[in-house]
Design a protein around this motif. Structure first.
Motif, PDB file in Angstrom:
ATOM      1  N   PRO A 106       0.803  -1.230   0.000  1.00 48.50           N
ATOM      2  CA  PRO A 106       0.000   0.000   0.000  1.00 48.50           C
ATOM      3  C   PRO A 106       0.831   1.272   0.000  1.00 48.50           C
ATOM      4  CG  PRO A 106      -0.112  -1.104   2.128  1.00 48.50           C
ATOM      5  CD  PRO A 106       0.535  -2.061   1.181  1.00 48.50           C
ATOM      6  N   ALA A 107       2.060   1.238   0.515  1.00 43.15           N
ATOM      7  CA  ALA A 107       2.890   2.446   0.531  1.00 43.15           C
ATOM      8  C   ALA A 107       3.147   2.935  -0.885  1.00 43.15           C
ATOM      9  CB  ALA A 107       4.206   2.176   1.258  1.00 43.15           C
ATOM     10  N   GLN A 108       3.361   2.013  -1.811  1.00 44.63           N
ATOM     11  CA  GLN A 108       3.588   2.407  -3.199  1.00 44.63           C
ATOM     12  C   GLN A 108       2.327   2.986  -3.816  1.00 44.63           C
ATOM     13  OE1 GLN A 108       5.603  -0.614  -5.521  1.00 44.63           O
ATOM     14  NE2 GLN A 108       6.673  -1.391  -3.725  1.00 44.63           N
ATOM     15  N   LEU A 109       1.178   2.425  -3.474  1.00 48.98           N
ATOM     16  CA  LEU A 109      -0.086   2.954  -3.971  1.00 48.98           C
ATOM     17  C   LEU A 109      -0.338   4.352  -3.404  1.00 48.98           C
ATOM     18  CD1 LEU A 109      -2.710   2.609  -5.536  1.00 48.98           C
ATOM     19  CD2 LEU A 109      -3.654   1.383  -3.569  1.00 48.98           C
ATOM     20  N   LEU A 110      -0.037   4.546  -2.132  1.00 51.73           N
ATOM     21  CA  LEU A 110      -0.180   5.870  -1.517  1.00 51.73           C
ATOM     22  C   LEU A 110       0.695   6.900  -2.215  1.00 51.73           C
ATOM     23  CD1 LEU A 110      -0.285   4.852   2.238  1.00 51.73           C
ATOM     24  CD2 LEU A 110      -2.031   6.204   1.081  1.00 51.73           C
ATOM     25  N   ASP A 111       1.913   6.500  -2.553  1.00 55.38           N
ATOM     26  CA  ASP A 111       2.810   7.410  -3.261  1.00 55.38           C
ATOM     27  C   ASP A 111       2.218   7.806  -4.608  1.00 55.38           C
ATOM     28  OD1 ASP A 111       4.646   7.411  -1.223  1.00 55.38           O
ATOM     29  OD2 ASP A 111       5.945   5.892  -2.130  1.00 55.38           O
ATOM     30  N   GLN A 112       1.656   6.835  -5.324  1.00 58.96           N
ATOM     31  CA  GLN A 112       1.066   7.117  -6.626  1.00 58.96           C
ATOM     32  C   GLN A 112      -0.108   8.095  -6.500  1.00 58.96           C
ATOM     33  OE1 GLN A 112       0.032   3.571  -8.856  1.00 58.96           O
ATOM     34  NE2 GLN A 112       1.805   2.463  -8.039  1.00 58.96           N
ATOM     35  N   LEU A 113      -0.970   7.840  -5.522  1.00 59.46           N
ATOM     36  CA  LEU A 113      -2.182   8.646  -5.392  1.00 59.46           C
ATOM     37  C   LEU A 113      -1.918   9.990  -4.718  1.00 59.46           C
ATOM     38  CD1 LEU A 113      -4.799   5.914  -4.447  1.00 59.46           C
ATOM     39  CD2 LEU A 113      -4.231   6.847  -6.691  1.00 59.46           C
ATOM     40  N   SER A 114      -0.702  10.197  -4.238  1.00 57.79           N
ATOM     41  CA  SER A 114      -0.336  11.487  -3.648  1.00 57.79           C
ATOM     42  C   SER A 114       0.335  12.404  -4.659  1.00 57.79           C
ATOM     43  CB  SER A 114       0.611  11.272  -2.453  1.00 57.79           C
ATOM     44  OG  SER A 114      -0.025  10.530  -1.438  1.00 57.79           O
ATOM     45  N   GLU A 115       0.475  11.931  -5.896  1.00 66.34           N
ATOM     46  CA  GLU A 115       1.082  12.752  -6.932  1.00 66.34           C
ATOM     47  C   GLU A 115       0.148  13.913  -7.298  1.00 66.34           C
ATOM     48  OE1 GLU A 115       1.948  10.132 -10.139  1.00 66.34           O
ATOM     49  OE2 GLU A 115       3.623   9.148  -9.097  1.00 66.34           O
TER      50      GLU A 115
END
Length: 333
Positions: A106-115
């Motif tokens: 989920p950390a990678q998904l959070l990074d993507q959606l925080s762009e």
């Protein structure tokens, strides 16, 4: 890929290891939808046949979409970008839930959606991770890197199957709370996924992580030069959250370290709250799990890299620590 959205959609990520109870929790959360709102769900299954979608409401007011094959957290971003854009533009939901596969990061998904691309369209809420309380006594389960990564990404942890927890599970939960106090803001004991929406409806507080070259390498870079972008090992990172500082290092799995030298370096550190590490040593792969009450270390399975992380409420003497650690490395002749 433009999305016409009048206001940012509150978006919840519900992650958790395989069989933890994510879908059960999601079912209960969806049952709390106000009649005048439209909610949407984006689910990700690792296989090519969707099952979980059939377990969720298929009535008016809900839109459920599945992204099959692979993991939307760590695979190419494009399928996720397309699926999410279409879901937002077609359904125009008032609230969105994203359930990654149990094998997701989920950390990678959070990074993507925080762009920046998504900021006008989605309003990230505190990420939720579901763990099976009845399996907390099983170290083979809880010591997996993926399990730990999902906990580190969570700001809210829902403990399922709490009615089946034995004394060992309860003791393990207390230790888990202490270990992840830096990251997790709320722990919820839930039976059959019975969690109220207001218990998880908080804005996401992003943890800033800066990946940088090793400090010894940074000294060789001029002050007027921009630090290179880090795409591979080794690297050093620092993140700050809730008043704590986390400093970490990752090295190639092929680097080997002297076990007793590493142990000495870790034991010599001061003013820390937690030290966790996995090293390829001349005594085999070793895991270290230190807290102020106990210095635990034992042999472990081969890992994808060497890694060490120090958590402190004080400043960390990162350069001195790194220099000492690098001196423990065994250079093959």
């Amino acid at each position: 890929m433009k999305i016409l959205q009048t206001s940012a959609v509150k978006t919840h990520i519900i992650s958790g290891f395989l069989g933890a109870g994510k879908t059960t929790l999601l079912q209960h959360l969806l049952s709390q939808k106000p009649e005048n709102e439209r909610w949407a769900v984006l689910m990700n299954e690792f296989g090519q046949i969707g099952v979980d979608q059939q377990l969720l409401p298929q009535t008016d007011g809900y839109e459920v979409k599945e992204l099959l094959g692979g993991c939307l957290c760590c695979a190419s971003q494009l399928p996720m970008q397309i699926a999410l854009s279409r879901l937002l533009s077609d359904s125009k939901p008032d609230r969105l839930f994203i359930e990654p596969t149990g094998l997701g990061h989920p950390a990678q998904l959070l990074d993507q959606l925080s762009e920046p691309h998504w900021k006008q369209n989605i309003q990230m809420q505190a990420p939720v991770t579901v763990i099976d309380g009845s399996r907390l006594h099983d170290q083979l389960w809880t010591e997996q890197n993926l399990y730990q990564d999902q906990l580190k990404a969570a700001q809210i942890v829902v403990v399922s199957h709490q009615d089946l927890m034995n004394d060992l599970d309860k003791q393990a939960l207390s230790e888990l709370k202490r270990e992840y106090q830096v990251y997790v803001q709320s722990w919820i004991l839930a039976e059959q996924g019975l969690v109220k929406l207001e218990q998880i409806d908080f804005n996401y507080q992003r943890v800033e992580r800066k990946l940088q070259p090793l400090l010894s390498i940074q000294r060789q870079i001029g002050v007027d030069q921009v630090l290179p972008e880090i795409k591979q090992l080794p690297y050093h990172y620092v993140e700050t959250t809730q008043g704590y500082t986390v400093a970490g290092w990752k090295f190639s799995k092929h680097w080997q370290f002297n076990f007793y030298d590493v142990l000495d370096v870790l034991c010599e550190q001061k003013d820390w709250l937690r030290i966790k590490a996995i090293f390829n040593t001349d005594q085999g792969w070793m895991t270290f799990n230190f807290n102020p009450e106990q210095f635990n270390y034992k042999s472990g399975e081969e890992n994808i890299d060497n890694r060490v992380e120090i958590i402190s409420a004080q400043s960390i003497q990162t350069e001195a620590f790194e220099n000492s650690l690098l001196k423990c490395r065994i250079i093959q002749k």
